[in-house]
Design an enzyme around this catalytic site. Structure first.
Site, short mmCIF file in Angstrom:
data_model
loop_
_atom_site.label_atom_id
_atom_site.label_comp_id
_atom_site.label_asym_id
_atom_site.label_seq_id
_atom_site.Cartn_x
_atom_site.Cartn_y
_atom_site.Cartn_z
N LYS A 1 0.85 -1.19 0.00
CA LYS A 1 0.00 0.00 0.00
C LYS A 1 0.88 1.24 0.00
O LYS A 1 1.81 1.35 0.81
CB LYS A 1 -0.87 0.01 1.26
CG LYS A 1 -2.34 0.29 1.04
CD LYS A 1 -3.06 0.31 2.38
CE LYS A 1 -4.55 0.32 2.20
NZ LYS A 1 -5.26 0.43 3.49
O1 G3P Z 1 -7.79 1.08 5.75
C1 G3P Z 1 -8.20 2.03 4.82
C2 G3P Z 1 -9.53 2.64 5.18
O2 G3P Z 1 -10.54 1.66 5.08
C3 G3P Z 1 -9.57 3.24 6.56
O3 G3P Z 1 -10.74 3.98 6.65
O4 G3P Z 1 -11.76 6.06 7.56
O5 G3P Z 1 -12.13 3.86 8.72
O6 G3P Z 1 -9.88 4.94 8.84
P1 G3P Z 1 -11.13 4.74 8.02
#
Ligand code: G3P
Length: 218
Positions: free
Chosen positions: A83
């Site tokens: 990533k």
């Molecule tokens: O891992 C990437 C993404 O899904 C994280 O999203 O906004 O829940 O931190 P968030």
């Protein structure tokens, strides 16, 4: 549509993998920190649980060290997807790793323009963050619609839309209606997907009537 689990919690991944619904895993530096474990150790264990892509994120911000980190992470297991952030160094690293045959997930995408650049850089996956856009009163699903529409205009682009930052089942359903290839879901959201009160009440009624028959199937 492929379902990835968005966590570095190995117990959660094992539990959900047993359902047969898990096609891969995504992590990020915050999720690794939350696990309390060394990245190489936890990514290796996750890669042993699922044969699908397991995203492990670099933390360098300049090209050379980012490329070195990506090559290290790729060496942990064959199903590691490296990533990288959607920055200039991230796109340079994406191109270099992709040319070496490594799966690359370009993350922290918040615009269709960024998604087009990631596809041009040879990304395997693009991760637009719908929840974080919704969090600032911007329509995250509009971004998914725009990316899917743009990618469909260029069949030679092989990048898969991996909807990330999902907050609830509607994000998943709307992403599937738009034709996104992958959704990465927090464990709690995956479990929400299957729940419906009419299913629960209907099953209870079936079993109550069945018990009245006094019979058993086996
Ligand atoms: O891992 C990437 C993404 O899904 C994280 O999203 O906004 O829940 O931190 P968030």
């Amino acid at each position: 549509m492929k379902f990835f689990v968005d966590t570095a919690d190995v117990a959660e991944i094992r539990s959900l993998a047993e359902t047969g619904l898990v096609d891969g895993v995504t992590t990020n530096p915050s999720l690794i920190a939350k696990s309390g474990r060394k990245i190489a150790e936890v990514i290796a264990e996750i890669c042993s649980i699922t044969p699908g892509p397991v995203s492990a994120e670099v933390t360098a911000t300049e090209f050379e060290p980012m490329l070195a980190e990506g090559r290290y992470l790729r060496g942990i297991a064959a199903n590691v997807a490296v990533k990288v952030p959607l920055t200039e160094a991230g796109l340079r690293t994406c191109r270099a790793l992709s040319d070496e045959g490594t799966q690359v997930n370009v993350t922290l995408c918040f615009s269709a323009a960024q998604a087009l650049l990631a596809a041009k850089a040879g990304a395997t996956f693009i991760s637009p963050f719908v929840g974080r856009l919704d969090d600032i009163a911007t329509d995250g699903m509009r971004l998914i619609a725009d990316i899917v529409q743009i990618y469909r205009n260029y069949p030679n682009l092989k990048t898969e839309v991996l909807v990330a930052s999902i907050r609830h089942p509607i994000h998943l359903v709307e992403s599937a209606k738009l034709g996104a290839h992958v959704a990465t879901l927090p464990p709690a959201v995956i479990r929400q997907l299957l729940k419906h009160p009419l299913t629960d009440s209907g099953l209870a009624a079936f079993l109550a009537d069945w018990r009245k028959t006094g019979q058993s199937i086996l």
